[in-house]
Design an enzyme around this catalytic site. Structure first.
Site, mmCIF file in Angstrom:
data_model
loop_
_atom_site.group_PDB
_atom_site.id
_atom_site.type_symbol
_atom_site.label_atom_id
_atom_site.label_comp_id
_atom_site.label_asym_id
_atom_site.label_seq_id
_atom_site.Cartn_x
_atom_site.Cartn_y
_atom_site.Cartn_z
ATOM 1 N N GLY A 1 -32.674 -5.539 -24.877
ATOM 2 C CA GLY A 1 -33.347 -6.460 -26.261
ATOM 3 C C GLY A 1 -34.674 -5.591 -25.535
ATOM 4 N N ASP B 1 -27.788 -9.217 -19.587
ATOM 5 C CA ASP B 1 -27.420 -8.335 -21.010
ATOM 6 C C ASP B 1 -25.847 -9.437 -21.343
ATOM 7 O OD1 ASP B 1 -29.523 -7.518 -23.042
ATOM 8 O OD2 ASP B 1 -27.779 -7.246 -23.382
ATOM 9 N N THR C 1 -36.379 -17.033 -27.819
ATOM 10 C CA THR C 1 -35.735 -17.261 -28.509
ATOM 11 C C THR C 1 -35.617 -17.982 -29.629
ATOM 12 O OG1 THR C 1 -33.874 -16.081 -26.270
ATOM 13 C CG2 THR C 1 -33.297 -16.973 -29.180
ATOM 14 N N THR C 2 -35.574 -17.616 -30.737
ATOM 15 C CA THR C 2 -36.063 -18.776 -31.383
ATOM 16 C C THR C 2 -35.137 -19.683 -32.405
ATOM 17 O OG1 THR C 2 -35.735 -16.871 -33.109
ATOM 18 C CG2 THR C 2 -37.794 -17.391 -32.639
ATOM 19 N N HIS D 1 -41.805 -9.067 -41.048
ATOM 20 C CA HIS D 1 -41.236 -8.652 -39.620
ATOM 21 C C HIS D 1 -40.091 -7.224 -39.718
ATOM 22 C CE1 HIS D 1 -41.987 -12.938 -37.819
ATOM 23 N NE2 HIS D 1 -42.503 -12.197 -36.703
ATOM 24 N N LYS E 1 -34.165 -7.845 -36.686
ATOM 25 C CA LYS E 1 -34.992 -8.887 -36.626
ATOM 26 C C LYS E 1 -34.046 -10.201 -36.996
ATOM 27 C CE LYS E 1 -38.181 -13.234 -36.754
ATOM 28 N NZ LYS E 1 -37.409 -13.996 -35.453
#
Ligand code: NDP
Ligand SMILES: O=C(O)C1=N[C@H](C(=O)O)C[C@H](O)C1
Length: 249
Positions: free
Chosen positions: A14, A37, A80-81, A136, A140
């Site tokens: 990524g 990945d 990571t969100t 952003h 995203k």
């Protein structure tokens, strides 16, 4: 000389993962032990004897990755969100079963972004109004950003501590969403546009005065010193650490 830290990267192909692989590869005290990945199998990580995994994947898969790492006694640094209070509680309960494992989850590893959030928390008590505008790149996956959510939470906490009530706002929303998302009483507006990377303004207002705190990530290298700092420290901080603030003090 001490042995290098064996690091595995999840989400390695990524945008962030590629940058993390480069940074780890270039760090004299780390060894890039595994790159995983989507579609790759996690036992590659175990075979590679990774001591710390770094996760920059997606909110959909990060919890499975974390559960796997904790169960295998591997500490984790997570960018990571998507971490709600419920998710954080879940991570704490997994960690309770593995007392030696450390997990550090940070909504933003950029030093300037961390300072922007600290400055916002400090300013919050002095202003009637506070709004956040995050901007952003259009690839995203989530909105609002993890950084904006965290900023809204720290502003709301500072306002509550100072005894401030709701912000003045007589507006009736004629179109749903026109006033942005409401996070703990703080409005957050998300912009997505080609040409942007990751930017945020926090606007504070009171009679006759506005304070704007702005942060811009112009290149993903901006996150790497924070990621490497977290990798170096996570194993000596068992349990859950939120943000890199405590590592900078
Ligand atoms: N905390 C911080 O400082 C920062 C956080 N972020 C956050 O990091 C996350 C990643 O961002 P970004 O790099 O831009 O996103 P990308 O979409 O570029 O990268 C995510 C990668 O994860 C891969 N992936 C998906 N599922 C799995 C899985 N199960 N195991 C391993 N890898 C998987 C994806 O593969 P595929 O494409 O094939 O699906 C992709 O290569 C986002 O949540 C973002 O908000 C971003 C920047 C800074
Ligand atoms: O997806 C991104 O790019 C970013 N994600 C993080 C977030 O959601 O706050 C950090 C930074 O804003 C870049």
């Amino acid at each position: 000389m001490t042995e290098p830290i064996r690091v595995g990267v999840l989400g390695a192909r990524g945008r962030m993962g590629l940058e993390v692989c480069k940074a780890v590869d270039g760090a004299a005290d780390m060894e890039l032990a595994a790159m995983v990945d989507q579609g790759d199998v996690l036992f590659n990580m175990e075979d590679a004897h990774a001591e710390v995994v770094v996760d920059f994947t997606t909110p959909d898969v990060v919890m499975d990755n974390l559960r796997w790492a904790i169960e295998h006694g591997i500490s984790a640094v997570v960018g990571t969100t998507g971490f709600t209070a419920d998710r954080l509680d879940q991570v704490r309960s997994w960690l309770a079963e593995k007392p030696g494992v450390g997990v550090l989850i940070a909504p933003n590893f950029g030093i300037a972004a961390v300072l922007m959030m600290q400055f916002a928390a400090k300013a919050a008590r002095y202003f009637e109004s506070a709004e956040i505008i995050e901007q952003h790149h259009p690839r995203k996956l989530d909105a609002p950003s993890g950084t904006a959510t965290r900023t809204a939470q720290v502003i709301a906490a500072a306002r509550a501590e100072a005894g401030l009530g709701p912000m003045p706002d007589a507006t009736k929303e004629e179109v749903a969403g026109a006033r942005g998302a409401d996070i703990d009483g703080v409005r957050v507006h998300a912009v997505r546009s080609a040409g942007l990377l990751a930017h945020q303004e926090v606007l504070f207002g009171t009679d006759g005065e506005i304070l704007t705190i702005r942060h811009d990530s112009l290149d993903r290298v901006s996150f790497m010193p924070g990621v490497l700092l977290a990798v170096r420290n996570v194993r000596s901080r068992p349990g859950l650490t939120i943000g890199i603030d405590s590592l900078l003090d």
